[in-house]
Design a protein around this motif. Structure first.
Motif, PDB file in Angstrom:
ATOM      1  N   ASP A  37       0.545  -0.997   0.013  1.00  0.00           N
ATOM      2  CA  ASP A  37      -0.022  -0.094   0.099  1.00  0.00           C
ATOM      3  C   ASP A  37       0.827   1.256  -0.055  1.00  0.00           C
ATOM      4  O   ASP A  37       0.466   2.408  -0.301  1.00  0.00           O
ATOM      5  CB  ASP A  37      -0.950   0.086   1.134  1.00  0.00           C
ATOM      6  N   ARG A  38       2.078   1.351   0.677  1.00  0.00           N
ATOM      7  CA  ARG A  38       2.843   2.487   0.706  1.00  0.00           C
ATOM      8  C   ARG A  38       4.052   2.229  -0.477  1.00  0.00           C
ATOM      9  O   ARG A  38       5.248   1.556  -0.014  1.00  0.00           O
ATOM     10  CB  ARG A  38       3.651   2.490   2.315  1.00  0.00           C
ATOM     11  N   ASP A  39       3.701   2.904  -1.464  1.00  0.00           N
ATOM     12  CA  ASP A  39       4.895   2.869  -2.738  1.00  0.00           C
ATOM     13  C   ASP A  39       6.262   3.357  -2.061  1.00  0.00           C
ATOM     14  O   ASP A  39       7.350   2.723  -2.408  1.00  0.00           O
ATOM     15  CB  ASP A  39       4.471   3.640  -3.809  1.00  0.00           C
ATOM     16  N   ALA A  40       6.241   4.494  -1.440  1.00  0.00           N
ATOM     17  CA  ALA A  40       7.563   5.091  -0.826  1.00  0.00           C
ATOM     18  C   ALA A  40       8.382   3.887   0.034  1.00  0.00           C
ATOM     19  O   ALA A  40       9.601   3.953  -0.187  1.00  0.00           O
ATOM     20  CB  ALA A  40       7.320   6.262  -0.068  1.00  0.00           C
ATOM     21  N   LEU A  41       7.618   3.061   0.829  1.00  0.00           N
ATOM     22  CA  LEU A  41       8.503   2.143   1.526  1.00  0.00           C
ATOM     23  C   LEU A  41       9.205   1.111   0.538  1.00  0.00           C
ATOM     24  O   LEU A  41      10.256   0.671   0.853  1.00  0.00           O
ATOM     25  CB  LEU A  41       7.612   1.539   2.613  1.00  0.00           C
ATOM     26  N   SER A  42       8.172   0.613  -0.472  1.00  0.00           N
ATOM     27  CA  SER A  42       8.692  -0.336  -1.295  1.00  0.00           C
ATOM     28  C   SER A  42      10.055   0.316  -1.962  1.00  0.00           C
ATOM     29  O   SER A  42      10.920  -0.501  -2.341  1.00  0.00           O
ATOM     30  CB  SER A  42       7.558  -0.634  -2.458  1.00  0.00           C
ATOM     31  N   ALA A  43       9.768   1.395  -2.487  1.00  0.00           N
ATOM     32  CA  ALA A  43      11.123   2.176  -3.322  1.00  0.00           C
ATOM     33  C   ALA A  43      12.256   2.261  -2.326  1.00  0.00           C
ATOM     34  O   ALA A  43      13.226   2.046  -2.869  1.00  0.00           O
ATOM     35  CB  ALA A  43      10.611   3.344  -3.801  1.00  0.00           C
ATOM     36  N   LEU A  44      11.953   2.450  -0.933  1.00  0.00           N
ATOM     37  CA  LEU A  44      13.186   2.445  -0.048  1.00  0.00           C
ATOM     38  C   LEU A  44      13.859   1.331  -0.187  1.00  0.00           C
ATOM     39  O   LEU A  44      15.198   1.235  -0.066  1.00  0.00           O
ATOM     40  CB  LEU A  44      12.545   2.938   1.295  1.00  0.00           C
ATOM     41  N   LEU A  45      13.094   0.116  -0.037  1.00  0.00           N
ATOM     42  CA  LEU A  45      13.813  -1.119   0.130  1.00  0.00           C
ATOM     43  C   LEU A  45      14.588  -1.424  -1.343  1.00  0.00           C
ATOM     44  O   LEU A  45      15.354  -2.063  -1.359  1.00  0.00           O
ATOM     45  CB  LEU A  45      12.877  -2.489   0.472  1.00  0.00           C
ATOM     46  N   ALA A  46      13.984  -0.861  -2.652  1.00  0.00           N
ATOM     47  CA  ALA A  46      14.509  -1.117  -3.751  1.00  0.00           C
ATOM     48  C   ALA A  46      15.724  -0.307  -4.100  1.00  0.00           C
ATOM     49  O   ALA A  46      16.567  -0.645  -4.957  1.00  0.00           O
ATOM     50  CB  ALA A  46      13.308  -1.118  -4.783  1.00  0.00           C
ATOM     51  N   GLY A  47      15.746   0.684  -3.159  1.00  0.00           N
ATOM     52  CA  GLY A  47      17.042   1.479  -3.576  1.00  0.00           C
ATOM     53  C   GLY A  47      16.993   2.516  -4.500  1.00  0.00           C
ATOM     54  O   GLY A  47      15.860   2.633  -5.158  1.00  0.00           O
ATOM     55  N   GLY A  48      18.020   3.232  -4.995  1.00  0.00           N
ATOM     56  CA  GLY A  48      17.989   4.033  -6.238  1.00  0.00           C
ATOM     57  C   GLY A  48      19.383   4.401  -6.560  1.00  0.00           C
ATOM     58  O   GLY A  48      20.304   3.576  -6.648  1.00  0.00           O
ATOM     59  N   VAL A  49      19.560   5.283  -7.437  1.00  0.00           N
ATOM     60  CA  VAL A  49      20.660   5.513  -8.154  1.00  0.00           C
ATOM     61  C   VAL A  49      21.916   5.831  -7.239  1.00  0.00           C
ATOM     62  O   VAL A  49      22.893   5.424  -7.527  1.00  0.00           O
ATOM     63  CB  VAL A  49      20.519   6.780  -9.182  1.00  0.00           C
ATOM     64  N   ASP A  50      21.364   6.612  -6.170  1.00  0.00           N
ATOM     65  CA  ASP A  50      22.472   6.984  -5.265  1.00  0.00           C
ATOM     66  C   ASP A  50      22.652   6.190  -3.999  1.00  0.00           C
ATOM     67  O   ASP A  50      23.253   6.788  -2.939  1.00  0.00           O
ATOM     68  CB  ASP A  50      22.467   8.693  -4.965  1.00  0.00           C
ATOM     69  N   ARG A  51      21.679   4.924  -3.947  1.00  0.00           N
ATOM     70  CA  ARG A  51      21.734   4.428  -2.646  1.00  0.00           C
ATOM     71  C   ARG A  51      21.491   2.942  -2.948  1.00  0.00           C
ATOM     72  O   ARG A  51      20.855   2.663  -3.862  1.00  0.00           O
ATOM     73  CB  ARG A  51      20.665   5.187  -1.617  1.00  0.00           C
ATOM     74  N   PRO A  52      21.826   2.044  -1.876  1.00  0.00           N
ATOM     75  CA  PRO A  52      21.809   0.567  -2.191  1.00  0.00           C
ATOM     76  C   PRO A  52      20.366   0.082  -2.019  1.00  0.00           C
ATOM     77  O   PRO A  52      19.392   0.904  -1.263  1.00  0.00           O
ATOM     78  CB  PRO A  52      22.818   0.152  -1.188  1.00  0.00           C
ATOM     79  N   LEU A  94      15.522  -9.285  -5.525  1.00  0.00           N
ATOM     80  CA  LEU A  94      14.748 -10.381  -4.995  1.00  0.00           C
ATOM     81  C   LEU A  94      15.373 -11.145  -4.100  1.00  0.00           C
ATOM     82  O   LEU A  94      14.872 -11.541  -3.349  1.00  0.00           O
ATOM     83  CB  LEU A  94      14.138 -11.039  -6.167  1.00  0.00           C
ATOM     84  N   ALA A  95      16.610 -11.268  -4.835  1.00  0.00           N
ATOM     85  CA  ALA A  95      17.549 -12.468  -3.834  1.00  0.00           C
ATOM     86  C   ALA A  95      17.773 -12.053  -2.552  1.00  0.00           C
ATOM     87  O   ALA A  95      17.758 -12.594  -1.412  1.00  0.00           O
ATOM     88  CB  ALA A  95      18.732 -12.936  -4.629  1.00  0.00           C
ATOM     89  N   ALA A  96      18.065 -10.514  -2.560  1.00  0.00           N
ATOM     90  CA  ALA A  96      18.685 -10.067  -1.264  1.00  0.00           C
ATOM     91  C   ALA A  96      17.241 -10.034  -0.489  1.00  0.00           C
ATOM     92  O   ALA A  96      17.279 -10.234   1.027  1.00  0.00           O
ATOM     93  CB  ALA A  96      19.210  -8.638  -1.387  1.00  0.00           C
ATOM     94  N   LEU A  97      16.162  -9.906  -1.030  1.00  0.00           N
ATOM     95  CA  LEU A  97      14.758  -9.592  -0.088  1.00  0.00           C
ATOM     96  C   LEU A  97      14.388 -11.160   0.353  1.00  0.00           C
ATOM     97  O   LEU A  97      14.033 -11.178   1.623  1.00  0.00           O
ATOM     98  CB  LEU A  97      13.807  -9.180  -1.135  1.00  0.00           C
ATOM     99  N   GLY A  98      14.950 -11.895  -0.143  1.00  0.00           N
ATOM    100  CA  GLY A  98      14.445 -13.389   0.152  1.00  0.00           C
ATOM    101  C   GLY A  98      15.466 -13.694   1.413  1.00  0.00           C
ATOM    102  O   GLY A  98      15.056 -14.257   2.327  1.00  0.00           O
ATOM    103  N   ARG A  99      16.687 -13.188   1.451  1.00  0.00           N
ATOM    104  CA  ARG A  99      17.481 -13.765   2.527  1.00  0.00           C
ATOM    105  C   ARG A  99      17.104 -12.714   3.734  1.00  0.00           C
ATOM    106  O   ARG A  99      17.405 -13.317   4.777  1.00  0.00           O
ATOM    107  CB  ARG A  99      19.008 -13.099   1.868  1.00  0.00           C
ATOM    108  N   MET A 100      16.508 -11.623   3.343  1.00  0.00           N
ATOM    109  CA  MET A 100      16.098 -10.865   4.543  1.00  0.00           C
ATOM    110  C   MET A 100      14.976 -11.411   5.373  1.00  0.00           C
ATOM    111  O   MET A 100      15.101 -11.624   6.661  1.00  0.00           O
ATOM    112  CB  MET A 100      15.834  -9.346   4.074  1.00  0.00           C
ATOM    113  N   PHE A 101      14.037 -11.946   4.382  1.00  0.00           N
ATOM    114  CA  PHE A 101      12.968 -12.865   5.256  1.00  0.00           C
ATOM    115  C   PHE A 101      13.439 -14.039   5.640  1.00  0.00           C
ATOM    116  O   PHE A 101      12.686 -14.640   6.778  1.00  0.00           O
ATOM    117  CB  PHE A 101      11.836 -13.007   4.191  1.00  0.00           C
ATOM    118  N   THR A 102      14.439 -14.693   5.427  1.00  0.00           N
ATOM    119  CA  THR A 102      15.177 -15.865   5.950  1.00  0.00           C
ATOM    120  C   THR A 102      15.827 -15.434   7.383  1.00  0.00           C
ATOM    121  O   THR A 102      15.295 -16.158   8.184  1.00  0.00           O
ATOM    122  CB  THR A 102      16.072 -16.326   4.885  1.00  0.00           C
ATOM    123  N   ARG A 103      16.091 -14.299   7.528  1.00  0.00           N
ATOM    124  CA  ARG A 103      16.826 -14.066   8.600  1.00  0.00           C
ATOM    125  C   ARG A 103      15.741 -13.583   9.527  1.00  0.00           C
ATOM    126  O   ARG A 103      15.800 -13.829  10.863  1.00  0.00           O
ATOM    127  CB  ARG A 103      17.473 -12.780   8.441  1.00  0.00           C
TER     128      ARG A 103
END
Length: 238
Positions: A194-209, A213-222
């Motif tokens: 529901d919150r596009d900005a939060l999703s974009a934060l996790l996806a990163g951007g040009v100037d930030r990490p 999908l693989a990293a997101l999977g590892r996060m949920f594993t942790r």
């Protein structure tokens, strides 16, 4: 994330980074969600105190509740530093957080304790993961808001004592813990969708990490692994 991040001195009112509007919107969303979560935690602990079997337990829960509400003011100050109203920032998260609590209302003292430890612990772990993608001042504030302190020790002690007295309690609470995990993940996915900005934060951007999908999977594993550890600390099967 280094351990030193949690020990750093946070200045909620310090200037915010001069970055893109999407980042600022995402951080305000995140702080709004955490702040309303703290208010909700206060309300639940105060309500759970009514179920406490002893006066000492009632006082301990009331003390923990006051600790949760004390975390709200610095979060509000940081939101104001981003030029936003904290009550407006919290508003979108009231419904999903209340819906989660409506679906997971504890039926007794022990279910309330497990919910406070397992449910809140999962949320705290998720916010710590996101904190890695924030500016230093906001990151340190988020991490400080996730500190459990005496709360964890109190819950573990009471739940283990209850299971020792009645071993059948362990099976019921193990099922309860699994249900909490499922409900929490469902609500987290809903909020992210529901919150596009939060999703974009996790996806990163040009100037930030960011997370692919693989990293997101590892996060949920942790997150799942930490949930398993918490259940074990309570003496429960994951």
């Amino acid at each position: 994330m280094s351990e030193s991040a949690a020990d750093a001195t946070t200045t909620p009112g310090s200037p915010v980074p001069d970055t893109d509007p999407a980042y600022r919107e995402a951080v305000v969303d995140l702080l709004g969600a955490i702040a309303y979560g703290e208010i909700s935690a206060f309300e639940r602990l105060a309500e759970d105190a009514k179920l406490a079997p002893t006066i000492a337990d009632k006082l301990d829960l009331a003390t923990m509740a006051s600790g949760e509400i004390a975390k709200v003011h610095p979060l509000h100050e940081r939101i104001r530093a981003f030029g936003r109203d904290p009550f407006e920032a919290m508003a979108p998260f009231r419904e999903p957080i209340e819906e989660f609590h409506g679906h997971t209302a504890p039926s007794d003292w022990y279910e309330g304790l497990v919910k406070a430890y397992v449910g809140d612990g999962l949320a705290n772990d998720f916010y710590r993961e996101i904190a890695a993608y924030l500016d230093p001042d906001t990151r340190d504030l988020v991490i400080s808001a996730m500190e459990e302190g005496y709360h964890a020790e109190f819950v573990v002690d009471r739940v283990r004592a209850g299971i020792a007295e009645d071993p059948r309690l362990g099976g019921r609470l193990a099922l309860w813990g699994r249900r909490l995990m499922g409900e929490a993940l469902t609500q987290a996915q809903r909020v992210a969708a529901d919150r596009d900005a939060l999703s974009a934060l996790l996806a990163g951007g040009v100037d930030r990490p960011g997370l692919d999908l693989a990293a997101l999977g590892r996060m949920f594993t942790r997150l799942t692994e930490r949930h398993t550890v918490r259940m074990g600390e309570l003496g429960l099967d994951p």
